[in-house]
Motif scaffolding. Structure first.
Motif, PDB file in Angstrom:
ATOM      1  N   ILE A  88     -95.585  11.834   8.891  1.00  0.00           N
ATOM      2  CA  ILE A  88     -94.718  12.685   9.354  1.00  0.00           C
ATOM      3  C   ILE A  88     -94.938  12.573  10.688  1.00  0.00           C
ATOM      4  O   ILE A  88     -94.051  13.049  11.284  1.00  0.00           O
ATOM      5  CB  ILE A  88     -95.385  14.063   8.172  1.00  0.00           C
ATOM      6  N   ALA A  89     -95.811  12.935  11.709  1.00  0.00           N
ATOM      7  CA  ALA A  89     -96.160  12.893  12.798  1.00  0.00           C
ATOM      8  C   ALA A  89     -95.186  12.156  13.622  1.00  0.00           C
ATOM      9  O   ALA A  89     -94.060  11.851  14.413  1.00  0.00           O
ATOM     10  CB  ALA A  89     -97.135  12.709  13.448  1.00  0.00           C
TER      11      ALA A  89
ATOM     12  N   SER B   7     -86.993  17.822  10.515  1.00  0.00           N
ATOM     13  CA  SER B   7     -87.926  17.022  11.182  1.00  0.00           C
ATOM     14  C   SER B   7     -88.924  18.588  11.447  1.00  0.00           C
ATOM     15  O   SER B   7     -90.307  19.117  11.157  1.00  0.00           O
ATOM     16  CB  SER B   7     -87.820  16.858  12.290  1.00  0.00           C
ATOM     17  N   VAL B   8     -88.198  20.089  11.741  1.00  0.00           N
ATOM     18  CA  VAL B   8     -88.321  21.274  12.366  1.00  0.00           C
ATOM     19  C   VAL B   8     -89.112  21.960  10.680  1.00  0.00           C
ATOM     20  O   VAL B   8     -90.082  23.035  11.036  1.00  0.00           O
ATOM     21  CB  VAL B   8     -87.620  22.126  12.567  1.00  0.00           C
ATOM     22  N   SER B   9     -88.516  21.913   9.751  1.00  0.00           N
ATOM     23  CA  SER B   9     -88.694  22.498   7.989  1.00  0.00           C
ATOM     24  C   SER B   9     -89.428  21.552   7.733  1.00  0.00           C
ATOM     25  O   SER B   9     -90.969  22.522   6.518  1.00  0.00           O
ATOM     26  CB  SER B   9     -88.059  21.773   7.867  1.00  0.00           C
ATOM     27  N   ILE B  10     -90.653  20.816   8.315  1.00  0.00           N
ATOM     28  CA  ILE B  10     -91.900  19.898   7.950  1.00  0.00           C
ATOM     29  C   ILE B  10     -93.172  19.968   9.256  1.00  0.00           C
ATOM     30  O   ILE B  10     -93.697  20.517   8.781  1.00  0.00           O
ATOM     31  CB  ILE B  10     -92.046  18.576   7.616  1.00  0.00           C
ATOM     32  N   SER B  11     -92.061  20.092  10.325  1.00  0.00           N
ATOM     33  CA  SER B  11     -93.503  20.251  11.297  1.00  0.00           C
ATOM     34  C   SER B  11     -93.839  21.252  12.362  1.00  0.00           C
ATOM     35  O   SER B  11     -94.713  22.060  12.918  1.00  0.00           O
ATOM     36  CB  SER B  11     -93.022  18.875  12.794  1.00  0.00           C
ATOM     37  N   GLY B  12     -93.017  22.566  11.717  1.00  0.00           N
ATOM     38  CA  GLY B  12     -92.918  23.377  12.677  1.00  0.00           C
ATOM     39  C   GLY B  12     -91.930  23.734  13.942  1.00  0.00           C
ATOM     40  O   GLY B  12     -91.354  22.467  14.533  1.00  0.00           O
TER      41      GLY B  12
ATOM     42  N   ILE C 100    -105.725  22.249  17.521  1.00  0.00           N
ATOM     43  CA  ILE C 100    -105.014  22.202  18.239  1.00  0.00           C
ATOM     44  C   ILE C 100    -103.734  22.041  17.359  1.00  0.00           C
ATOM     45  O   ILE C 100    -103.752  20.623  16.983  1.00  0.00           O
ATOM     46  CB  ILE C 100    -105.589  22.098  19.781  1.00  0.00           C
ATOM     47  N   PRO C 101    -102.154  22.869  17.041  1.00  0.00           N
ATOM     48  CA  PRO C 101    -101.233  22.421  17.155  1.00  0.00           C
ATOM     49  C   PRO C 101    -101.062  21.527  17.899  1.00  0.00           C
ATOM     50  O   PRO C 101    -100.708  22.048  18.805  1.00  0.00           O
ATOM     51  CB  PRO C 101    -100.442  23.354  17.029  1.00  0.00           C
ATOM     52  N   ALA C 102     -99.933  20.429  16.863  1.00  0.00           N
ATOM     53  CA  ALA C 102     -99.326  18.930  17.760  1.00  0.00           C
ATOM     54  C   ALA C 102     -98.335  20.321  19.117  1.00  0.00           C
ATOM     55  O   ALA C 102     -97.765  19.784  20.480  1.00  0.00           O
ATOM     56  CB  ALA C 102     -98.980  18.021  17.180  1.00  0.00           C
ATOM     57  N   GLY C 103     -97.827  20.888  18.055  1.00  0.00           N
ATOM     58  CA  GLY C 103     -96.719  21.856  19.640  1.00  0.00           C
ATOM     59  C   GLY C 103     -97.545  22.598  20.582  1.00  0.00           C
ATOM     60  O   GLY C 103     -96.623  22.630  21.712  1.00  0.00           O
ATOM     61  N   ILE C 104     -99.057  22.917  20.712  1.00  0.00           N
ATOM     62  CA  ILE C 104     -99.107  23.422  22.043  1.00  0.00           C
ATOM     63  C   ILE C 104     -99.524  22.350  23.033  1.00  0.00           C
ATOM     64  O   ILE C 104     -99.233  21.970  24.198  1.00  0.00           O
ATOM     65  CB  ILE C 104    -100.417  23.909  21.507  1.00  0.00           C
TER      66      ILE C 104
ATOM     67  N   ALA D 160     -96.389  27.531  15.937  1.00  0.00           N
ATOM     68  CA  ALA D 160     -97.244  27.106  16.668  1.00  0.00           C
ATOM     69  C   ALA D 160     -96.821  25.499  17.185  1.00  0.00           C
ATOM     70  O   ALA D 160     -97.317  24.609  18.234  1.00  0.00           O
ATOM     71  CB  ALA D 160     -98.847  27.445  16.788  1.00  0.00           C
ATOM     72  N   GLY D 161     -96.630  24.827  16.456  1.00  0.00           N
ATOM     73  CA  GLY D 161     -96.039  22.924  15.763  1.00  0.00           C
ATOM     74  C   GLY D 161     -97.167  22.715  14.734  1.00  0.00           C
ATOM     75  O   GLY D 161     -96.984  21.437  15.917  1.00  0.00           O
ATOM     76  N   SER D 162     -97.432  23.019  14.172  1.00  0.00           N
ATOM     77  CA  SER D 162     -98.617  22.456  13.154  1.00  0.00           C
ATOM     78  C   SER D 162     -98.272  21.929  13.139  1.00  0.00           C
ATOM     79  O   SER D 162     -96.775  22.098  11.516  1.00  0.00           O
ATOM     80  CB  SER D 162     -99.959  23.261  12.217  1.00  0.00           C
ATOM     81  N   ILE D 163     -98.643  20.331  11.870  1.00  0.00           N
ATOM     82  CA  ILE D 163     -98.336  19.476  11.289  1.00  0.00           C
ATOM     83  C   ILE D 163     -98.637  19.988  10.336  1.00  0.00           C
ATOM     84  O   ILE D 163     -99.473  19.566   9.711  1.00  0.00           O
ATOM     85  CB  ILE D 163     -97.625  17.867  11.408  1.00  0.00           C
TER      86      ILE D 163
END
Length: 339
Positions: A69-70, A259-264, A316-320, A192-195
């Motif tokens: 997914i990442a 992509s956003v729907s799955i990853s934030g 830590i969320p990937a988005g951060i 926060a952008g967590s997978i």
């Protein structure tokens, strides 16, 4: 094809191959990263079916779906950013900065507020709902940024996107007030952008969007090259500017929304990856699109791996992690534009 063009093509293909190789390396490192340790030997043995039941559960049910997914999310966001930069001729265009990610997030948040998201059917609906939210946002931004005799001004596009994103963020904050504690915790992690989608159902919900839209965009590489020459030149070469722009915008919205729907809310991937790819392979979209996809997949995979490793057993969320890299890079690009 001249000798210099042939040499450049071979060089670009080699760079694309190197990026793919780095993804494979990061893939194996990520499989060995987590609270429960698996040695490289155990990872390889389990990957080929020789691990015990516990190792197979950890690798195939928890880590591999998240890793896949990442990579897919990074590819989708990067190619979306590559398209937006191409059709707007704007170096700062990115689905996160322009508010498209925020529109997708609002649609997903509305869905989660009223319906459960644990069954199979809603999971497959999430990318569609995100596409609708992102699409509506893109239409609003495009309409406000477009002037009849001037077309789309790059700076007006960015400012409009930032304003729309701020408005959507305000609406999302208001909506959080009606969420249950469980849903609020989920939304906070998602923003926060967590997978967060870490099983194979989420992979299957995202995969069709990536497998269909990225090859489609690749077939439009020459169109993007022509659009980069400017509207007058593109029209002179026979391109239907507005039609092609709308089709490519729809593809960018689809990739970003799914992509956003799955990853934030992972931002800056669509900004960083195309710029990195452009430095490596140049501005021809025949190479820029695949290089952007691979760079984006590598960036999100590395960010998610770092996020899982650096503060174990917490994450830590990937988005951060991406934002720590992306925010300074965005400021650097702004300073260059001023010059």
């Amino acid at each position: 094809m001249s000798k210099s063009q042939h040499k450049a093509k071979k060089r670009n293909l080699f760079i694309v191959g190197i990026l793919a190789f780095f993804i494979v390396i990061a893939f194996f490192i990520s499989m060995n990263t987590g609270y429960i340790k698996l040695s490289p030997t155990e990872v390889i043995q389990t990957f080929f079916g020789y691990g015990n039941e516990k190792q197979q559960l950890i690798l195939f049910e928890f880590r591999l779906p998240r890793i896949v997914i990442a990579v897919l999310v990074g590819m989708g966001l990067a190619v979306s950013g590559c398209i937006l930069q191409g059709i707007s001729r704007n170096a700062l265009a990115d689905p996160g900065i322009l508010g498209i990610n925020a529109g997708a997030g609002l649609a997903v948040m509305l869905f989660i507020s009223f319906f459960p998201s644990t069954t199979a059917v809603p999971i497959f609906l999430l990318p569609i709902l995100a596409f609708l939210g992102a699409g509506l946002t893109a239409i609003i931004i495009y309409t406000l940024a477009y002037k009849r005799h001037e077309g789309i001004s790059p700076m007006r596009l960015v400012l409009t996107g930032v304003a729309i994103a701020a408005g959507i963020s305000s609406v999302m904050i208001v909506l959080t007030l009606r969420l249950s504690p469980e849903n609020y915790q989920f939304v906070a992690t998602w923003l926060a952008g967590s997978i967060w989608g870490s099983n194979w159902k989420f992979v299957l919900s995202l995969l069709p969007w990536i497998l269909i839209l990225i090859p489609f965009v690749f077939t439009k590489a020459r169109v993007l090259n022509v659009l980069n020459l400017g509207d007058l030149t593109a029209t002179g070469l026979g391109a239907s500017i507005e039609k092609e722009r709308r089709v490519l915008l729809a593809a960018a919205v689809g990739l970003a929304g799914a992509s956003v729907s799955i990853s934030g809310g992972i931002g800056f991937v669509g900004l960083i990856a195309p710029h990195l790819a452009r430095q490596l392979v140049g501005s021809r979209h025949q190479f820029l699109i695949p290089a952007s996809a691979l760079a984006g997949g590598l960036l999100v995979l590395v960010a998610d791996t770092i996020g899982r490793w650096i503060l174990q057993p917490s994450e830590i969320p990937a988005g951060i992690v991406v934002a720590v890299i992306g925010a300074p890079y965005f400021l650097y690009l702004l300073s260059r534009l001023k010059e």
